[in-house]
Design a protein around this motif. Structure first.
Motif, PDB file in Angstrom:
ATOM      1  N   LYS A  40       0.809  -1.221   0.000  1.00 46.33           N
ATOM      2  CA  LYS A  40       0.000   0.000   0.000  1.00 46.33           C
ATOM      3  C   LYS A  40       0.846   1.276   0.000  1.00 46.33           C
ATOM      4  O   LYS A  40       0.495   2.251  -0.687  1.00 46.33           O
ATOM      5  N   PRO A  41       1.941   1.332   0.762  1.00 49.37           N
ATOM      6  CA  PRO A  41       2.773   2.542   0.683  1.00 49.37           C
ATOM      7  C   PRO A  41       3.286   2.829  -0.723  1.00 49.37           C
ATOM      8  O   PRO A  41       3.444   3.992  -1.100  1.00 49.37           O
ATOM      9  N   LEU A  42       3.516   1.774  -1.500  1.00 52.38           N
ATOM     10  CA  LEU A  42       3.976   1.970  -2.881  1.00 52.38           C
ATOM     11  C   LEU A  42       2.870   2.586  -3.723  1.00 52.38           C
ATOM     12  O   LEU A  42       3.117   3.524  -4.499  1.00 52.38           O
ATOM     13  N   ILE A  53      -3.517   5.490 -10.643  1.00 50.44           N
ATOM     14  CA  ILE A  53      -3.586   4.092 -10.233  1.00 50.44           C
ATOM     15  C   ILE A  53      -5.026   3.608 -10.314  1.00 50.44           C
ATOM     16  O   ILE A  53      -5.938   4.265  -9.800  1.00 50.44           O
ATOM     17  N   THR A  54      -5.222   2.463 -10.950  1.00 50.10           N
ATOM     18  CA  THR A  54      -6.496   1.738 -10.863  1.00 50.10           C
ATOM     19  C   THR A  54      -6.218   0.493 -10.039  1.00 50.10           C
ATOM     20  O   THR A  54      -5.454  -0.387 -10.460  1.00 50.10           O
ATOM     21  N   LEU A  55      -6.812   0.432  -8.856  1.00 49.96           N
ATOM     22  CA  LEU A  55      -6.471  -0.594  -7.868  1.00 49.96           C
ATOM     23  C   LEU A  55      -7.628  -1.575  -7.700  1.00 49.96           C
ATOM     24  O   LEU A  55      -8.723  -1.191  -7.294  1.00 49.96           O
ATOM     25  N   LEU A  56      -7.363  -2.841  -8.025  1.00 49.84           N
ATOM     26  CA  LEU A  56      -8.325  -3.913  -7.811  1.00 49.84           C
ATOM     27  C   LEU A  56      -7.944  -4.605  -6.506  1.00 49.84           C
ATOM     28  O   LEU A  56      -6.942  -5.321  -6.448  1.00 49.84           O
ATOM     29  N   THR A  57      -8.727  -4.385  -5.457  1.00 54.43           N
ATOM     30  CA  THR A  57      -8.290  -4.842  -4.138  1.00 54.43           C
ATOM     31  C   THR A  57      -9.444  -5.339  -3.284  1.00 54.43           C
ATOM     32  O   THR A  57     -10.577  -4.853  -3.403  1.00 54.43           O
ATOM     33  N   LEU A  58      -9.143  -6.279  -2.407  1.00 53.30           N
ATOM     34  CA  LEU A  58     -10.120  -6.778  -1.452  1.00 53.30           C
ATOM     35  C   LEU A  58     -10.169  -5.924  -0.197  1.00 53.30           C
ATOM     36  O   LEU A  58     -11.100  -6.051   0.598  1.00 53.30           O
ATOM     37  N   ASN A  59      -9.157  -5.076  -0.005  1.00 50.49           N
ATOM     38  CA  ASN A  59      -9.088  -4.214   1.179  1.00 50.49           C
ATOM     39  C   ASN A  59      -8.827  -2.782   0.740  1.00 50.49           C
ATOM     40  O   ASN A  59      -7.670  -2.357   0.644  1.00 50.49           O
ATOM     41  N   PRO A  60      -9.882  -2.020   0.445  1.00 54.98           N
ATOM     42  CA  PRO A  60      -9.704  -0.661  -0.060  1.00 54.98           C
ATOM     43  C   PRO A  60      -8.891   0.221   0.882  1.00 54.98           C
ATOM     44  O   PRO A  60      -8.915   0.053   2.101  1.00 54.98           O
ATOM     45  N   MET A  61      -8.184   1.178   0.281  1.00 53.55           N
ATOM     46  CA  MET A  61      -7.353   2.123   1.013  1.00 53.55           C
ATOM     47  C   MET A  61      -8.129   3.399   1.305  1.00 53.55           C
ATOM     48  O   MET A  61      -9.267   3.576   0.863  1.00 53.55           O
ATOM     49  N   GLN A  62      -7.468   4.301   2.019  1.00 51.09           N
ATOM     50  CA  GLN A  62      -8.001   5.643   2.166  1.00 51.09           C
ATOM     51  C   GLN A  62      -8.069   6.302   0.791  1.00 51.09           C
ATOM     52  O   GLN A  62      -7.190   6.097  -0.046  1.00 51.09           O
ATOM     53  N   LEU A 253      20.102 -13.854  -7.069  1.00 55.37           N
ATOM     54  CA  LEU A 253      18.960 -13.302  -7.784  1.00 55.37           C
ATOM     55  C   LEU A 253      19.445 -12.634  -9.061  1.00 55.37           C
ATOM     56  O   LEU A 253      20.485 -11.968  -9.062  1.00 55.37           O
ATOM     57  N   ASN A 254      18.670 -12.763 -10.132  1.00 51.50           N
ATOM     58  CA  ASN A 254      19.059 -12.097 -11.367  1.00 51.50           C
ATOM     59  C   ASN A 254      18.632 -10.633 -11.348  1.00 51.50           C
ATOM     60  O   ASN A 254      18.003 -10.160 -10.388  1.00 51.50           O
ATOM     61  N   ALA A 255      18.975  -9.930 -12.410  1.00 51.43           N
ATOM     62  CA  ALA A 255      18.748  -8.476 -12.447  1.00 51.43           C
ATOM     63  C   ALA A 255      17.272  -8.112 -12.488  1.00 51.43           C
ATOM     64  O   ALA A 255      16.905  -6.977 -12.175  1.00 51.43           O
ATOM     65  N   GLN A 256      16.404  -9.048 -12.882  1.00 46.00           N
ATOM     66  CA  GLN A 256      14.972  -8.773 -12.923  1.00 46.00           C
ATOM     67  C   GLN A 256      14.317  -8.804 -11.547  1.00 46.00           C
ATOM     68  O   GLN A 256      13.209  -8.306 -11.385  1.00 46.00           O
ATOM     69  N   THR A 257      14.974  -9.417 -10.579  1.00 42.53           N
ATOM     70  CA  THR A 257      14.387  -9.608  -9.258  1.00 42.53           C
ATOM     71  C   THR A 257      14.860  -8.498  -8.319  1.00 42.53           C
ATOM     72  O   THR A 257      16.055  -8.362  -8.066  1.00 42.53           O
ATOM     73  N   ILE A 258      13.921  -7.722  -7.813  1.00 48.89           N
ATOM     74  CA  ILE A 258      14.226  -6.584  -6.961  1.00 48.89           C
ATOM     75  C   ILE A 258      13.741  -6.884  -5.548  1.00 48.89           C
ATOM     76  O   ILE A 258      12.544  -7.100  -5.325  1.00 48.89           O
ATOM     77  N   ASN A 259      14.662  -6.909  -4.610  1.00 44.26           N
ATOM     78  CA  ASN A 259      14.296  -7.141  -3.216  1.00 44.26           C
ATOM     79  C   ASN A 259      13.934  -5.814  -2.567  1.00 44.26           C
ATOM     80  O   ASN A 259      14.797  -4.966  -2.337  1.00 44.26           O
ATOM     81  N   VAL A 260      12.663  -5.629  -2.272  1.00 41.65           N
ATOM     82  CA  VAL A 260      12.190  -4.393  -1.644  1.00 41.65           C
ATOM     83  C   VAL A 260      11.881  -4.625  -0.165  1.00 41.65           C
ATOM     84  O   VAL A 260      11.145  -3.862   0.454  1.00 41.65           O
ATOM     85  N   GLY A 261      12.451  -5.700   0.392  1.00 42.97           N
ATOM     86  CA  GLY A 261      12.169  -6.042   1.786  1.00 42.97           C
ATOM     87  C   GLY A 261      12.912  -5.162   2.767  1.00 42.97           C
ATOM     88  O   GLY A 261      13.786  -4.376   2.413  1.00 42.97           O
ATOM     89  N   GLY A 262      12.557  -5.339   4.027  1.00 40.98           N
ATOM     90  CA  GLY A 262      13.200  -4.583   5.093  1.00 40.98           C
ATOM     91  C   GLY A 262      12.368  -3.422   5.581  1.00 40.98           C
ATOM     92  O   GLY A 262      12.910  -2.353   5.881  1.00 40.98           O
ATOM     93  N   GLY A 263      11.044  -3.607   5.675  1.00 39.39           N
ATOM     94  CA  GLY A 263      10.203  -2.579   6.269  1.00 39.39           C
ATOM     95  C   GLY A 263       9.421  -1.738   5.283  1.00 39.39           C
ATOM     96  O   GLY A 263       9.064  -0.598   5.593  1.00 39.39           O
ATOM     97  N   LEU A 264       9.116  -2.282   4.112  1.00 38.68           N
ATOM     98  CA  LEU A 264       8.368  -1.515   3.105  1.00 38.68           C
ATOM     99  C   LEU A 264       7.040  -1.013   3.661  1.00 38.68           C
ATOM    100  O   LEU A 264       6.608   0.100   3.363  1.00 38.68           O
ATOM    101  N   HIS A 265       6.387  -1.816   4.482  1.00 39.42           N
ATOM    102  CA  HIS A 265       5.043  -1.471   4.953  1.00 39.42           C
ATOM    103  C   HIS A 265       5.050  -0.661   6.248  1.00 39.42           C
ATOM    104  O   HIS A 265       3.984  -0.266   6.732  1.00 39.42           O
TER     105      HIS A 265
END
Length: 518
Positions: A40-42, A53-62, A253-265
């Protein structure tokens, strides 16, 4: 004159931003709140930067002026009827339950794609510059083909082996086991055999059960002329994974794989509701937060387990905040030091100075929050990666774990007191949180940059290995070479054996001839 110049510069900047804005379609089909919330922060940040953004989601945001949301939350009604959350809350990972979960998830995806607004989107003539779709189920790749645009696959933790295979990352059942299996340094024969069999069974199940059913969904909702999902998957520009070094094994990991972990949310601090703030402020001996997440229901715990928990809480001097979905049975008296609520602002509760412990089911996002805020944890794992997460919590030393099937007043109270009275668990959590967040840019900054990279560069073949994603597993693991080697070896052995038999036979005949001549 100067003011006119400033106005012109600002207007020009706005114009440039508008020209650079992209239309992005986001589809997150899996019916788990944690899968919906982690990115969601992204979505918010992309919208803040002017993207539509057109967001198809089961949990709508603000609401956000740049985010158009299609609310798919009605799917949860089907899940309740299908006893989906009952199965998850039972924690029993029998084959029947596992198959039921996947069947229900696929049925949920069918209902999501049947939503009138989604059907209108598929049938319409809108255009998008990028599709971002969850990559546990890969049916969302059909949207990218529909709109002839690049797409990014996202997962809320590490990807399964079949997804790593799609993107061309090395997979290995021993070195990089499935999240559900955890990781142990004891690589004995039994463990290696179990991991290998699981790896083969999982990939066979995906290949011969999940993918064909995804193809049925694509043909039903997008048209029979659409390519097979196996071919659509190979068109992914990037894969975002939410991985951190505490709970996940390091892997190439290859160049296509981006690790966005470490507190994104992880969100900035916000004020607590007045009643919760007062409840925690008045906790003279400290407070403990207890939540089993969004999918596991505390109300569906076995009666003996709930009884042990309530008795333990009543005998301790601490204040307890318990995320509980329903009223307790009248026969179970809630102690005065326990506050029940069906929803609690978890991150801000954990930040309160009086919180001493977090009792959790072991979901990845919950454990990341405990690390970044510096709160020790007691884990009661139920299913999926929660079991391996609990193992990692104990191994890294910022918490303890209990078998949810064997919670007693004695072991529950002992674990709570051990975690609260020793400072080493909190100190370890703080240290690990600082290490994880020590990065050149934040996970959100990285995710935004690579998302806009995919928009700027619709064709990213230069990031892809030329054959890694298309190489069959039997070739990757040299099974064809092994087959040829064994075949040749068998032929050689056969020739040697036949030669030996002939030699012995001739030798015998020669011997008999010499005897007759003598």
């Amino acid at each position: 004159m100067f003011l006119n110049f400033i106005f012109f510069v600002n207007f020009f900047n706005i114009l440039l931003q508008e020209c650079a804005a992209a239309r992005i379609l986001v589809f997150i089909p899996l019916p788990f709140y944690s899968h919906q919330s982690v990115y969601k922060p992204l979505w918010n940040e992309l919208a803040n930067r002017g993207h539509k953004i057109t967001l198809l989601t089961l949990n709508p945001m603000q609401p956000h002026e740049n985010i158009t949301q299609i609310d798919l939350s009605a799917v949860y009604t089907r899940l309740e009827k299908a006893k989906f959350f009952d199965v998850l809350s039972s924690g029993e990972q029998s084959l029947e339950n596992v198959l039921h979960v996947f069947d229900t998830v696929l049925e949920a995806a069918d209902e999501e794609l049947s939503h009138p607004e989604v059907k209108g989107l598929i049938a319409g003539n809108q255009s998008f510059d990028l599709v971002i779709t969850e990559y546990y189920l890969t049916v969302g790749a059909a949207f990218a083909h529909k709109f002839q645009c690049p797409f990014i696959g996202v997962v809320s933790m590490d990807a399964a082996s079949d997804v790593h295979n799609i993107i061309g990352n090395p997979t290995h059942p021993i070195l990089y086991p499935a999240l559900d299996l955890g990781f142990s340094g004891e690589l004995n024969l039994k463990l290696r055999l179990g991991r290998t069999l699981f790896y083969l069974a999982w990939n066979a199940y995906v290949t011969y059960s999940i993918r064909p059913r995804e193809n049925e969904l694509i043909q039903k909702h997008f048209g029979s002329e659409f390519p097979l999902v196996e071919n659509l998957n190979k068109m992914a520009s990037l894969l975002f994974i939410n991985v951190n070094p505490v709970f996940h094994i390091q892997r190439p990991l290859n160049a296509q794989t981006i690790n966005v972990g470490g507190g994104l949310h992880i969100q900035p601090p916000k004020s607590l509701p007045e009643d919760i703030q007062g409840f925690l402020d008045d906790a003279q001996h400290g407070a403990i937060y207890f939540s089993l997440g969004s999918s596991i229901r505390s109300s569906q715990l076995p009666g003996s387990t709930k009884s042990a928990i309530i008795q333990t809480f009543g005998q301790l001097p601490y204040t307890f905040l318990w995320k509980y979905e329903k009223e307790l049975n009248d026969s179970m008296e809630v102690p005065k030091n326990v506050h029940l609520s069906n929803w609690l602002p978890q991150q801000d509760i954990l930040r309160h100075k009086n919180i001493k412990l977090f009792i959790t089911q072991g979901g990845l996002q919950s454990l990341e929050e405990s690390l970044f805020i510096g709160v020790p944890v007691l884990v009661l794992p139920f299913y999926g990666d929660q079991i391996s997460n609990a193992q990692m919590v104990v191994e890294h030393g910022f918490g303890l774990a209990l078998d949810r099937r064997n919670v007693t007043v004695r072991n529950f109270m002992s674990a709570i007191l051990k975690l609260i009275t020793s400072t080493k668990y909190r100190n370890t959590a703080l240290k690990l949180g600082k290490q994880i967040s020590d990065q050149p840019w934040t996970p959100l900054e990285k995710a935004v940059w690579w998302t806009e990279f995919a928009i700027r560069n619709p064709k990213v073949d230069f990031l892809k290995h030329p054959i890694a994603s298309t190489l069959p597993l039997y070739q990757y693991y040299f099974l064809d070479f092994l087959f040829v080697f064994l075949a040749l070896f068998s032929v050689v052995c056969c020739v040697i054996f036949c030669g030996f038999v002939v030699y012995v036979h001739l030798l015998g005949r020669c011997g008999r001839t010499k005897v007759k001549m003598g």
